[in-house]
Design a protein around this motif. Structure first.
Motif, short mmCIF file in Angstrom:
data_model
loop_
_atom_site.label_atom_id
_atom_site.label_comp_id
_atom_site.label_asym_id
_atom_site.label_seq_id
_atom_site.Cartn_x
_atom_site.Cartn_y
_atom_site.Cartn_z
N LEU C 170 0.84 -1.20 0.00
CA LEU C 170 0.00 0.00 0.00
C LEU C 170 0.88 1.25 0.00
O LEU C 170 0.59 2.23 -0.69
N LEU C 172 3.68 1.52 -1.28
CA LEU C 172 4.22 1.66 -2.63
C LEU C 172 3.15 2.22 -3.57
O LEU C 172 3.38 3.19 -4.29
N SER C 173 1.96 1.61 -3.55
CA SER C 173 0.89 2.02 -4.47
C SER C 173 0.42 3.43 -4.15
O SER C 173 0.10 4.21 -5.03
N TYR C 174 0.41 3.72 -2.87
CA TYR C 174 -0.10 5.01 -2.46
C TYR C 174 1.01 6.03 -2.36
O TYR C 174 1.07 6.86 -1.43
N ALA C 175 1.87 6.00 -3.34
CA ALA C 175 3.02 6.89 -3.34
C ALA C 175 2.59 8.34 -3.25
O ALA C 175 3.25 9.16 -2.62
N ASP C 176 1.46 8.64 -3.87
CA ASP C 176 1.04 10.04 -3.87
C ASP C 176 0.36 10.44 -2.57
O ASP C 176 -0.41 11.39 -2.52
#
Lengths: 197, 197, 197, 197
Positions: C170, C172-176
């Motif tokens: 998460l 990683l995916s939710y970098a923003d």
DNA sequence: TATGAATGAGCCTTCATTCAT
DNA sequence: TATGAATGAAGGCTCATTCAT
């Protein structure tokens, strides 16, 4: 008194720094030696080194020049007009050999200065002056000995130069510091430079 | 053909770099010489120097080792069992003097390596091996000459060492590069090391 | 006192540097970040960075290791033998989510270390040890919960690994960087990994 | 024909270069990998690499983008409106696991791009688009499954994100590349994200 | 007087890129 | 088209020197 003690302590510290610097400059050469190293070796902060001797170049200069007086004095400690020239030569050869085998570190410093005379031009100038004193005195002795018919003919100045060159050359070749005895085995050979009986 | 030309050009450039490096290393010593300076002196980019010789240390090593073979060959170019030993010695002294007065720069490099043998241990090892070849051959000639009753007695090895030391010592003292004639004036004096007739 | 102040100042500066380094290393990765940049960001000269942390690699290591202790402590702050297992899990999931949404930068660093574990083998070793502590403690809780009949069956260790993987995934995916609220919407879903009631 | 053969050869060479680049970029990361290394690995001169792919950045872009189409196609190879939703999910989980355990290197590349999305903004944009296709299709399937009363309630989009995050998280945690069997042990756990029966 | 934290010039080296062949 | 020699920008690092305490 207290002031005197302090002064003495400072002089001692300066001397410690100088000894350390000579050792390191000799072994590793000028640029490979760091001020921090010298300070550490002498157990002083490197700020103190600057206070004592100024910057690195001045410190190097001090390392070369300060011991030079006494060093040259030892080298010049012979009589240029003795009764027996061959004996006098024999004697100072042994003395010189002792000096050259003892003062390994300082001599490595001198070799550096002489070998890189452009870079160390100021130090070289001083060293050279002293060197010439030695050359001159040895030359004088040879001339005197020749006039007294105790020494063989030959260009006295060149012989003197050759003799000093041999000293430095042996110091260079004998980097691995053989004992004084080893040096002394060269005494008879060095003697030959001054010609046969 | 084109490829051949390219190769030749590269070899020539490498040689230019090597020459420049020897000159600068000799004059200013290892650390005081920068790679950029060498490159500039050789009219190449400093990237090329790296391509040719790897890093600075390897370049220095190349400066010391590459010319050594030929240098030693010149030094060893004498007959250890000649008819006339004194003539042979006379001859090689002149040859050696010529070499030492000609190869000023390369010899300053050698002096550095020998003088700082700990720092340049690898280069020193190679230099030392070659040096010993010279010592051995000169020793051998002396022994032969003594057995042939043409040379005076004395420790042959020590005499050889003294002779080589004198060569290096003169090179050191005569830093300001006197002419070959000046060197030759020392020939008679160097001869004395091998004993009187 | 003055000395004490000085020490405190240095520690503060070191911390500023560390923070800047973490931020930059995280955002741009190890090689893309320059020492000069870190120094500039921390308002110090790059010489100081070297004094504080040695070289770049050691600085990176410090960035990874120094915050790790406290980070892991936060992660491990739950009771592996609670009264209500599902409540305990619920609670630590929220805690972990808060940590993961707050410590964005440090976690990007960890992702780098884990993702390039060969290059950062030393740092990875340390990180991995801490990671396993977490895995073990979560595993233990699951086993306990299963024995207490409060958690569904299933390979406890694998579930723990999946849970931690989800956290990192998460991140990683939710970098923003969505808000904590966004993270919390995943809480119920993460809970599912531990099995139905 | 001959021309065709040549073209095919070029395509093959390009492919070799691309494969080598992916491997190296993945293992050592973008800046730690040199163009020369890639060329060497692919048995091509580094001049050719430039001709094939332009500069380093473009090559990296190619490494990320070119395999992406097929990769995503594999990921999207499931029916969003199947008869049995749980079976369909079960099936694509196994497929995805196989892909993720097989394509270790390419996935490390993706992790890099996602983890450093600012630096690789262009590549990230492309990757993200593909990623969203996956998210959307999985979301769609979940929504359909929920409407068909075969899947438990819950925010479909979040579940999809969690699922993909778990995939990447496992890829990250399982850096030491366990076998597919190991991956499959996580299948049942991943299934849990979609809710209980 | 002594210390050592801080600075930044300058060095070596790597490496992407260009271009002549 | 393919090669690899050449270039030089840019980075990490060391170390002499300064200066506040």
């Amino acid at each position: 008194m207290a002031n005197d003690n302090k002064k003495r302590t400072i002089e001692m510290k300066k001397d410690t720094v100088l000894k350390a610097a000579i050792r390191l400059f000799a072994e590793k050469n000028y640029e490979a030696t760091t001020m921090a190293e010298i300070a550490r070796e002498a157990n002083v902060s490197f700020g103190s080194v600057s206070i004592y001797f100024g910057n690195k170049e001045e410190l190097f200069m001090a390392c070369v020049v300060l011991p030079l007086e006494e060093f040259t004095k030892s080298l010049l400690d012979f009589d240029p007009s003795p009764n027996s020239y061959r004996e006098e030569i024999q004697t100072f050869i042994l003395k010189h050999f002792e000096l050259f085998s003892t003062q390994k570190e300082y001599l490595r410093l001198l070799v550096q200065v002489i070998g890189q005379y452009e870079r160390f031009s100021e130090a070289f100038k001083v060293v050279n002056e002293h060197n010439e004193k030695l050359n001159n005195k040895v030359s004088q002795l040879i001339v005197n000995g020749q006039q007294a018919n105790q020494l063989a003919d030959g260009d006295a100045e060149k012989i003197a130069i050759a003799y000093v060159s041999l000293l430095f050359g042996l110091r260079l070749s004998y980097a691995d510091d053989p004992s004084l005895e080893n040096w002394n085995q060269f005494a008879e050979i060095a003697m030959r430079l001054f010609g046969p009986k």
